[in-house]
Design a protein around this motif. Sequence first.
Motif, mmCIF file in Angstrom:
data_model
loop_
_atom_site.group_PDB
_atom_site.id
_atom_site.type_symbol
_atom_site.label_atom_id
_atom_site.label_comp_id
_atom_site.label_asym_id
_atom_site.label_seq_id
_atom_site.Cartn_x
_atom_site.Cartn_y
_atom_site.Cartn_z
ATOM 1 N N GLU A 67 24.009 29.943 48.424
ATOM 2 C CA GLU A 67 24.474 28.718 49.091
ATOM 3 C C GLU A 67 25.646 28.663 49.647
ATOM 4 O O GLU A 67 26.691 29.273 49.205
ATOM 5 C CB GLU A 67 24.123 27.430 47.859
ATOM 6 C CG GLU A 67 25.351 27.665 46.864
ATOM 7 C CD GLU A 67 24.954 26.405 45.549
ATOM 8 O OE1 GLU A 67 25.780 25.579 45.318
ATOM 9 O OE2 GLU A 67 23.755 26.225 45.447
ATOM 10 N N PRO A 68 25.989 27.752 50.491
ATOM 11 C CA PRO A 68 27.279 27.424 51.254
ATOM 12 C C PRO A 68 28.521 27.218 50.186
ATOM 13 O O PRO A 68 28.206 26.476 49.303
ATOM 14 C CB PRO A 68 27.106 26.449 52.177
ATOM 15 C CG PRO A 68 25.736 26.353 52.378
ATOM 16 C CD PRO A 68 25.058 26.729 51.205
ATOM 17 N N THR A 69 29.638 27.505 50.435
ATOM 18 C CA THR A 69 30.827 27.300 49.431
ATOM 19 C C THR A 69 31.329 26.229 50.114
ATOM 20 O O THR A 69 32.543 26.300 50.360
ATOM 21 C CB THR A 69 31.625 28.551 49.126
ATOM 22 O OG1 THR A 69 32.222 29.048 50.510
ATOM 23 C CG2 THR A 69 30.858 29.583 48.390
ATOM 24 N N LEU A 70 30.935 24.989 50.234
ATOM 25 C CA LEU A 70 31.397 23.851 50.861
ATOM 26 C C LEU A 70 32.036 22.922 49.832
ATOM 27 O O LEU A 70 31.601 22.849 48.771
ATOM 28 C CB LEU A 70 30.695 23.030 51.808
ATOM 29 C CG LEU A 70 29.854 23.628 52.950
ATOM 30 C CD1 LEU A 70 28.817 23.154 53.319
ATOM 31 C CD2 LEU A 70 31.054 24.297 53.754
ATOM 32 N N PRO A 71 33.271 22.393 50.054
ATOM 33 C CA PRO A 71 33.833 21.477 49.093
ATOM 34 C C PRO A 71 33.241 20.144 48.734
ATOM 35 O O PRO A 71 32.512 19.685 49.929
ATOM 36 C CB PRO A 71 35.124 21.065 49.587
ATOM 37 C CG PRO A 71 35.116 21.182 51.124
ATOM 38 C CD PRO A 71 34.108 22.401 51.106
ATOM 39 N N PHE A 72 32.883 19.597 47.569
ATOM 40 C CA PHE A 72 32.372 18.464 47.295
ATOM 41 C C PHE A 72 30.873 18.358 47.902
ATOM 42 O O PHE A 72 30.385 17.394 47.733
ATOM 43 C CB PHE A 72 33.003 17.328 47.797
ATOM 44 C CG PHE A 72 34.495 17.289 47.256
ATOM 45 C CD1 PHE A 72 34.928 17.301 46.116
ATOM 46 C CD2 PHE A 72 35.451 17.492 48.585
ATOM 47 C CE1 PHE A 72 36.416 17.461 45.824
ATOM 48 C CE2 PHE A 72 36.777 17.790 48.205
ATOM 49 C CZ PHE A 72 37.211 17.606 46.681
ATOM 50 N N ARG A 76 27.866 18.591 56.329
ATOM 51 C CA ARG A 76 27.917 17.932 57.592
ATOM 52 C C ARG A 76 29.541 17.754 57.932
ATOM 53 O O ARG A 76 30.297 17.301 57.176
ATOM 54 C CB ARG A 76 27.253 16.740 57.935
ATOM 55 C CG ARG A 76 26.024 16.863 57.647
ATOM 56 C CD ARG A 76 25.158 15.479 57.768
ATOM 57 N NE ARG A 76 25.402 14.577 58.497
ATOM 58 C CZ ARG A 76 24.867 13.257 58.875
ATOM 59 N NH1 ARG A 76 23.848 13.191 57.948
ATOM 60 N NH2 ARG A 76 25.344 12.539 59.603
ATOM 61 N N SER A 77 29.836 18.114 59.364
ATOM 62 C CA SER A 77 31.029 18.091 59.808
ATOM 63 C C SER A 77 31.461 16.649 60.494
ATOM 64 O O SER A 77 30.396 16.041 60.780
ATOM 65 C CB SER A 77 31.478 19.241 60.764
ATOM 66 O OG SER A 77 30.700 19.174 61.829
ATOM 67 N N ARG A 78 32.519 16.347 60.811
ATOM 68 C CA ARG A 78 32.843 15.090 61.519
ATOM 69 C C ARG A 78 32.326 15.232 63.128
ATOM 70 O O ARG A 78 31.696 14.321 63.741
ATOM 71 C CB ARG A 78 34.414 14.780 61.788
ATOM 72 C CG ARG A 78 34.849 14.251 60.602
ATOM 73 C CD ARG A 78 36.021 13.909 60.692
ATOM 74 N NE ARG A 78 36.856 13.198 59.533
ATOM 75 C CZ ARG A 78 37.794 12.537 59.380
ATOM 76 N NH1 ARG A 78 38.541 12.078 60.556
ATOM 77 N NH2 ARG A 78 38.278 12.334 58.176
ATOM 78 N N ALA A 79 32.248 16.485 63.586
ATOM 79 C CA ALA A 79 31.800 16.750 64.739
ATOM 80 C C ALA A 79 30.272 16.786 64.930
ATOM 81 O O ALA A 79 29.598 16.042 65.845
ATOM 82 C CB ALA A 79 32.057 18.243 65.485
#
Length: 86
Positions: A67-72, A76-79
């Motif tokens: 799975e992605p190692t994204l924080p919290f 989705r990004s702001r963009a």
Amino acid sequence: MLLFHHMALDHTALDVVRHEMQAHLLGQSDQLGTAVPYRNYVAQARLGVSEQAHETFFREMLGDIDEPTLPFGLTRSRATDAGSKK
């Protein structure tokens, strides 16, 4: 005073420089290893390990992550968000 040289701009080299400076300031320079030419470091970095060996190492270390190692848990990004607002 520490002047930043191109060799001391990466984390590892900067740690080595700080350690050596501290040893000199504390009168412990006799405990430091023998200096080697910078060209040896460059040769080791460029010729030491093949691209395949690097890929094998990281596949072994990270291969079970699925799975992605994204924080919290943010996915989705702001963009992405900006484009979806109405």
